[in-house]
Motif scaffolding. Structure first.
Motif, short mmCIF file in Angstrom:
data_model
loop_
_atom_site.label_atom_id
_atom_site.label_comp_id
_atom_site.label_asym_id
_atom_site.label_seq_id
_atom_site.Cartn_x
_atom_site.Cartn_y
_atom_site.Cartn_z
N LEU A 268 -1.41 -27.24 -3.65
CA LEU A 268 -3.23 -28.26 -3.48
C LEU A 268 -3.15 -29.09 -2.53
O LEU A 268 -2.25 -29.36 -1.41
N SER A 269 -4.32 -28.92 -1.31
CA SER A 269 -4.60 -29.91 -0.65
C SER A 269 -4.92 -31.39 -1.18
O SER A 269 -4.81 -31.53 -2.53
N LEU A 270 -4.32 -32.84 -0.40
CA LEU A 270 -4.31 -33.99 -1.02
C LEU A 270 -5.96 -34.11 -1.80
O LEU A 270 -5.67 -34.88 -2.68
N GLU A 271 -6.82 -33.24 -1.11
CA GLU A 271 -7.71 -34.12 -1.74
C GLU A 271 -8.34 -33.01 -3.26
O GLU A 271 -8.51 -34.06 -4.20
N GLN A 272 -7.79 -32.00 -3.58
CA GLN A 272 -7.57 -31.15 -5.07
C GLN A 272 -6.23 -32.03 -5.80
O GLN A 272 -6.93 -32.25 -7.29
N LEU A 273 -5.32 -32.31 -4.83
CA LEU A 273 -4.39 -33.00 -5.66
C LEU A 273 -5.25 -34.87 -6.31
O LEU A 273 -4.74 -34.49 -7.71
N PHE A 274 -5.79 -35.22 -5.11
CA PHE A 274 -6.53 -36.35 -6.64
C PHE A 274 -7.80 -35.97 -7.45
O PHE A 274 -7.76 -36.75 -8.07
N VAL A 275 -8.22 -35.32 -7.22
CA VAL A 275 -9.34 -35.09 -7.98
C VAL A 275 -8.23 -34.45 -9.51
O VAL A 275 -9.22 -34.30 -10.49
N GLU A 276 -7.80 -33.91 -9.12
CA GLU A 276 -7.03 -33.00 -10.68
C GLU A 276 -6.14 -34.34 -11.84
O GLU A 276 -6.22 -34.12 -12.35
N LEU A 277 -5.76 -34.66 -10.39
CA LEU A 277 -4.87 -35.91 -11.67
C LEU A 277 -5.83 -36.67 -11.76
O LEU A 277 -5.49 -37.83 -13.12
N HIS A 278 -7.09 -37.05 -11.42
CA HIS A 278 -8.01 -37.85 -12.02
C HIS A 278 -9.01 -37.39 -13.35
O HIS A 278 -9.49 -37.66 -13.68
N ALA A 279 -8.76 -36.00 -13.38
CA ALA A 279 -9.94 -35.26 -14.34
C ALA A 279 -9.54 -35.95 -15.67
O ALA A 279 -8.37 -36.38 -15.76
#
Lengths: 279, 421
Positions: A268-279
């Motif tokens: 995951l990119s950092l942005e993807q990680l951020f989005v996934e964690l807040h999904a």
């Protein structure tokens, strides 16, 4: 052993019956550039303010340059730089007058650095502070916080209002400054590309908790998204599970091992990680 | 060598205190007050001295109290080594210097009554400043402190020595115990809200929720003045009407003609000052106003604004007419209504002049200076009218000319209105 520039030890803070900081443990050492990533209201600003003694914590301990942040002496204060989210305080001054007064409080003030950054941010010293755009005010606040080369730099969304070019240049400067002088930097942001560009470490804050704190490269290599069949059970006990849904999980501590029953393992990119964690 | 050693106390003094419109609003009257007080002591005009002395003293304290709100709103001020101390020192100089001038003048000119007055105003000012340093919200009551001080100058004609000595004693105690009142000048997020609200509302003494949900008709009538002012326009208008009714009633029971006319003229102009101040603080709002479908051009919006100012002036004219007409009717044996006509025209003319000058101003600091002098001029004219014993036709002609000039100036000022777009 290096001395920590900033240290949080099991810090808790409650505001209006809401726990805004939960069990915060963080250490910032010289040379570290820590990007604090989190949604609005995640507790980033509270975390930074508590390091400056602007907000008193309820339990735990914070050490800023080894001292209690509510009792920083003059010497320690002149080694801390801070840029708040909302630049305010020099209304009525021209940029030149504001810098003239501000610089008089610091014996280590670097006039050539000040001039360089005035040029870089295209600030006219004769402009009045109250007539500056939000981005220009932010740029001025950055100059004021950094021109004396502080050991610890605390920046609350420092580049949110800057244009992309100024933002990119500033972030690189920030990194260089930290490397050159062995300073420690902690900055909060929503912009993951800024963190990826300059941060050595990332702290991901969610609901007042630091969910992740690691070196950026380490974080990228050890975080994976694992997709699996929702009807089957999957054993992820050897990893830290950061987030889980019925058919996917975000795990930390991955070292290229096989995961039985996983349908797909993706980085995951950092942005993807951020989005996934807040999904 | 440390930069701190080289820093003189006056570094940043001018920019911090004189180029910030909030503190300038108090400092300018303070300077005028010091000058006027010394002049009045030399001329020995005892009636006016209490007012000018107390006004000067309170202005000095208010400017420093105001900047203490700004300090509390500045998140970083305590992190910059020596910054807070530097600004506080400058503030103390602003408080101390005018008081020393007044005390010296009173001693040299044997105006000992002035010293007694100063002791009271210093106590009130010190208490107010020390409270503001701890709680930024306290500054919202600044208008009441001013009103209280003006009221005291009327009530306390002759201050007994024991009261003056007690005031000095309590002031000293307050200063000595200042650290016990709470954390002074500590950053608090509320302070920035209070600072901005006070600036935008023109230090309105009226609570924010007053008359909430009322006055849509009035807002439409005074549009676009009400567009800039929001609820404050209705609040100020209601306040003016309340004062009008109070003065009207007072005149029915007591003979308070002259003072009530002067008070009404004063308040009319001060409220217009507040209206204009709010408009100048919300300059950005023009860009939204001129996009409204009711206006086909920027010029039309400006003309509409100027006409709304005229409507407000006519509202003042109507109130003045009823008030002074009533006074003349019940208090004069053979009323000629010269006073009614002249006062009505000069008061509403003064309001129009304030609007016109306000329309020419682009920046808050310039506006502050211009309006202080305009208010002085307008109130001096009204003062002359109120004090005049015998009226002639020529006076009426002058008043008509003054009113027409004011009307013309207000209309002409439309094209100079700064729309920030």
């Amino acid at each position: 052993m290096t001395t920590a520039l900033l240290e949080y030890k099991n810090v808790h803070k409650i505001f209006n019956q809401n726990m805004v900081l939960k069990s915060i443990n963080l250490i910032i050492e010289p040379g570290m550039v820590v990007g604090l990533l989190g949604k609005n209201g995640a507790g980033k600003t509270t975390l930074l303010r508590s390091a400056l003694g602007l907000i008193e914590i309820d339990t735990g301990e914070v050490f800023t340059l080894g001292a209690n942040p509510t009792q920083l002496n003059t010497e320690l204060k002149s080694q801390v730089g801070y840029v708040p989210q909302q630049a305010f305080g020099y209304e009525g001054f021209s940029i030149r007058e504001a810098l003239d007064l501000h610089s008089s409080f610091y014996c280590e003030w670097d006039n050539s650095l000040e001039q360089d950054w005035l040029k870089r941010f295209e600030l006219n010293p004769d402009d009045m502070v109250e007539n500056l755009s939000i981005g220009q005010r932010q740029a001025l606040a950055l100059i004021m916080a950094m021109a004396y080369r502080p050991k610890l730099l605390i920046l609350d969304e420092p580049v949110a209002s800057l244009d992309p070019i100024a933002r990119r240049e500033f972030m690189l400067d920030l990194f260089d400054l930290s490397l050159e002088s062995g300073s420690g930097v902690i900055f909060s942001t929503h912009i993951t590309s800024d963190i990826e560009r300059v941060a050595t470490h990332v702290a991901l804050v969610k609901d007042g908790e630091v969910k992740l704190f690691n070196e950026l490269d380490e974080l990228k290599s050890s975080i994976r998204k694992v997709n699996f069949n929702p009807t089957q059970t999957i054993n992820l006990s050897q990893f830290d599970i950061l987030h889980q849904t019925t058919n996917a999980a975000i795990i930390s501590g991955y070292q290229n091992e096989q995961i039985p029953d996983a349908l797909h393992i993706s980085s995951l990119s950092l942005e993807q990680l951020f989005v996934e964690l807040h999904a | 060598m440390s930069n701190q050693i080289k820093r003189a106390w006056y570094r940043g003094f001018y920019a911090y205190w004189f180029k910030e419109c909030g503190s300038l609003n108090y400092l300018l009257p303070m300077f005028i007050g010091v000058f006027a007080s010394v002049l009045i002591m030399i001329k020995n005009i005892e009636e006016v001295l209490p007012f000018t002395i107390c006004f000067t003293s309170i202005c000095a304290f208010a400017s420093v109290a105001w900047q203490s709100i700004r300090l509390q709103a500045t998140e970083w001020h305590k992190l910059v080594p020596g910054y807070t101390k530097h600004i506080v020192t400058q503030g103390h100089i602003i408080i101390i210097v005018p008081h020393i001038i007044l005390i010296c003048a009173a001693l040299i000119l044997h105006q000992y009554h002035a010293l007694k007055l100063l002791s009271i105003s210093t106590l009130l000012g010190t208490a107010f400043y020390l409270k503001c340093r701890v709680t930024s919200k306290t500054f919202n009551a600044s208008a009441y402190v001013f009103f209280a001080m003006i009221g005291l100058t009327i009530i306390l004609k002759d201050i007994p020595l024991w009261l003056a000595c007690s005031a000095i004693f309590v002031t000293v105690i307050l200063i000595l115990l200042r650290d016990r009142f709470g954390s002074a000048l500590k950053w608090q997020p509320q302070a920035l809200i209070d600072y901005k609200h006070a600036l935008q509302s023109g230090w309105s003494p009226i609570p924010k929720s007053f008359m909430k949900g009322y006055g849509q008709g009035l807002n439409k009538f005074f549009f676009p003045l009400s567009y800039f002012m929001g609820r404050s326009l209705l609040q100020y208008t209601a306040l003016l009407l309340a004062i009008f009714i109070l003065l009207f009633t007072l005149n029915y029971f007591y003979v308070v003609g002259q003072p009530s006319l002067f008070i009404f003229a004063n308040l009319s102009c001060v409220l217009v000052f507040m209206i204009l101040w709010t408009r100048i603080q919300r300059q950005q709002a023009w860009s939204t106003l001129i996009t409204l479908p009711i206006y086909s051009s920027v010029n039309e919006a400006k003309q509409s604004y100027v006409k709304a100012g005229e409507k407000y002036a006519f509202f003042i004219l109507l109130c003045s007419l009823v008030l002074v007409g009533f006074i003349e009717l019940i208090r004069f044996e053979s009323p000629s209504f010269y006073l009614t006509a002249i006062y009505t025209l000069t008061n509403s003319g003064g309001v129009l002049i304030c609007f016109a000058v306000g329309n020419f101003c682009r920046k808050s600091a310039f506006f502050s200076v211009a309006l202080v002098f305009t208010l002085g001029f307008v109130l001096a004219i009204t003062g002359i009218v109120v004090e005049t014993k015998e009226f002639e036709l020529a006076h009426l002609g002058g008043a008509i000319g003054y009113f027409l000039f004011a009307l013309y100036a207000n209309r002409k000022s439309a094209k100079h209105l700064y729309t920030n777009s």
